[in-house]
Design an enzyme around this catalytic site. Sequence first.
Site, PDB file in Angstrom:
ATOM      1  CE  LYS A   1      -2.122  -0.768   4.126  1.00  0.00           C
ATOM      2  NZ  LYS A   1      -1.342  -2.148   4.625  1.00  0.00           N
TER       3      LYS A   1
ATOM      4  NE  ARG B   1      -4.191  -0.799  10.216  1.00  0.00           N
ATOM      5  CZ  ARG B   1      -3.185  -0.482   9.637  1.00  0.00           C
ATOM      6  NH1 ARG B   1      -3.016   0.709   8.893  1.00  0.00           N
ATOM      7  NH2 ARG B   1      -1.937  -1.098   9.446  1.00  0.00           N
TER       8      ARG B   1
ATOM      9  NE  ARG C   1       7.880  -3.427   6.026  1.00  0.00           N
ATOM     10  CZ  ARG C   1       6.428  -2.947   6.050  1.00  0.00           C
ATOM     11  NH1 ARG C   1       5.830  -2.535   5.001  1.00  0.00           N
ATOM     12  NH2 ARG C   1       5.919  -3.190   6.972  1.00  0.00           N
TER      13      ARG C   1
ATOM     14  NE  ARG D   1       6.824  -0.656  10.162  1.00  0.00           N
ATOM     15  CZ  ARG D   1       5.783  -0.319   9.185  1.00  0.00           C
ATOM     16  NH1 ARG D   1       5.982   0.043   8.093  1.00  0.00           N
ATOM     17  NH2 ARG D   1       4.468  -0.849   9.801  1.00  0.00           N
TER      18      ARG D   1
ATOM     19  NE  ARG E   1       2.068  -4.664  11.157  1.00  0.00           N
ATOM     20  CZ  ARG E   1       3.290  -4.704  10.181  1.00  0.00           C
ATOM     21  NH1 ARG E   1       4.369  -5.244  10.843  1.00  0.00           N
ATOM     22  NH2 ARG E   1       3.260  -4.063   9.123  1.00  0.00           N
TER      23      ARG E   1
HETATM   24  P1  ADP Z   1       1.019  -1.856   7.957  1.00  0.00           P
HETATM   25  O1  ADP Z   1      -0.091  -1.681   6.916  1.00  0.00           O
HETATM   26  O2  ADP Z   1       2.283  -2.813   7.174  1.00  0.00           O
HETATM   27  O3  ADP Z   1       0.710  -2.737   8.855  1.00  0.00           O
HETATM   28  P2  ADP Z   1       1.317   0.753   8.876  1.00  0.00           P
HETATM   29  O4  ADP Z   1       2.191   1.739   8.910  1.00  0.00           O
HETATM   30  O5  ADP Z   1      -0.071   1.195   8.020  1.00  0.00           O
HETATM   31  O6  ADP Z   1       1.833  -0.508   8.134  1.00  0.00           O
HETATM   32  O7  ADP Z   1       0.796   0.351  10.088  1.00  0.00           O
HETATM   33  C1  ADP Z   1       1.418  -0.012  11.305  1.00  0.00           C
HETATM   34  C2  ADP Z   1       0.686   0.102  12.586  1.00  0.00           C
HETATM   35  O8  ADP Z   1       0.307   1.501  12.945  1.00  0.00           O
HETATM   36  C3  ADP Z   1      -0.432  -0.561  12.767  1.00  0.00           C
HETATM   37  O9  ADP Z   1       0.025  -2.074  13.184  1.00  0.00           O
HETATM   38  C4  ADP Z   1      -1.336   0.062  13.907  1.00  0.00           C
HETATM   39  O10 ADP Z   1      -0.810   0.030  15.168  1.00  0.00           O
HETATM   40  C5  ADP Z   1      -0.700   1.706  13.673  1.00  0.00           C
HETATM   41  N1  ADP Z   1      -1.923   2.266  12.701  1.00  0.00           N
HETATM   42  C6  ADP Z   1      -1.799   2.768  11.485  1.00  0.00           C
HETATM   43  N2  ADP Z   1      -2.888   3.174  10.635  1.00  0.00           N
HETATM   44  C7  ADP Z   1      -3.942   2.722  11.984  1.00  0.00           C
HETATM   45  C8  ADP Z   1      -5.251   2.984  11.835  1.00  0.00           C
HETATM   46  N3  ADP Z   1      -5.870   3.660  11.244  1.00  0.00           N
HETATM   47  N4  ADP Z   1      -5.869   2.581  13.080  1.00  0.00           N
HETATM   48  C9  ADP Z   1      -5.182   2.038  14.048  1.00  0.00           C
HETATM   49  N5  ADP Z   1      -4.001   1.631  14.240  1.00  0.00           N
HETATM   50  C10 ADP Z   1      -3.321   2.187  13.026  1.00  0.00           C
END
Ligand code: ADP
Length: 220
Positions: A15, A90, A129, A160, A171
Site C-alpha cells: 500500500k 481500518r 523489510r 521496523r 498484525r
Molecule cells: P502496515 O499496513 O504494514 O501494518 P502501517 O504503517 O499502516 O503498516 O501501520 C502500522 C501500525 O500503525 C499498525 O499496526 C497500528 O498499530 C498503527 N496504525 C496505523 N494506521 C492505523 C489506523 N488507521 N488505526 C489504528 N492503528 C493504526
Amino acid sequence: MGVRLIIMGPPGVGKGTQGELLAERFGIPRLSTGDMIRAALSAGTPLGERVRVYYEAGDLVPDDVVLGLIAEAFDGPETAGGFLLDGFPRTVAQADGLGELLAARRLELDAVLSLEAPEQELVERISGRRVCEACGLVTHVRAVGDDAPCPACGCSLIQRSDDLAETVRNRLSVYREQTEPLLAYYARSGTGLTAVDGLGTKEAIRDRLLDALRRAETAA
Ligand code: ADP
Ligand code: ZN
C-alpha cells in the site's frame, strides 16, 4: 476538483509504495496514519507515548487517535485538492467516522482500491523489510542482502519494531478480524470497491491500479 482515494489491503501488500506512486501521479498528498504514528513515536510526543504499546504489539491504536489525525489533515491546506488515504480506515468505526468527516465538508470518495496478495507472500515481504534510519528508504533483504548498509546513503538499515515475526502474525490476524470487514462495507457503498492483484513488479501493479481507476471512473 481533485481526487479522493482510499488504498486498502493487508500489512505488507505494498500500500505504501503504490500509494506513493498514485499520489504523485495525481498530485495529491498520501495520508498514511502509520507514518503519522511513527513520526509521533520518534518525536516522543504525548500522542506517541499514548500509542506506543499498541503499535509495538501490532495492535490497532484507538480509533479516536487516528480520526483526530485525519480530521486535522482535512482541515489543513494540503488536502484541498484531494488526498489518498493509506492505512486508514481500518475499523468499521473509523470508516463511519470518515464518512462523517467527509459529509461535514460536502466531499465524496472517488474510489476505494483494495490490493490483494496471499498470506505467505505478505509474511515474507514484511519479515524481510528493512528501513534506513537516516533517509527513510524502504527496501528488502532480497534486494540488498543481509546486514547491508543503505544503498542510498550508506547508513544502517534496521527492521521496523512492528516487523518482528511475532508482531507480524498479530498484525495479520488484526487485519482479518477488524479491517477485512471493510471490504464488504465499501463494496456495498455508493463508491464501490475495486480489487487489484498485488503480485508482480512495482510498475505492473501501478498500471493495474491506474486501469482499475479508469474503469471505476467510467462505471460511475
Ligand atoms: P502496515 O499496513 O504494514 O501494518 P502501517 O504503517 O499502516 O503498516 O501501520 C502500522 C501500525 O500503525 C499498525 O499496526 C497500528 O498499530 C498503527 N496504525 C496505523 N494506521 C492505523 C489506523 N488507521 N488505526 C489504528 N492503528 C493504526
Ligand atoms: Zn539511507
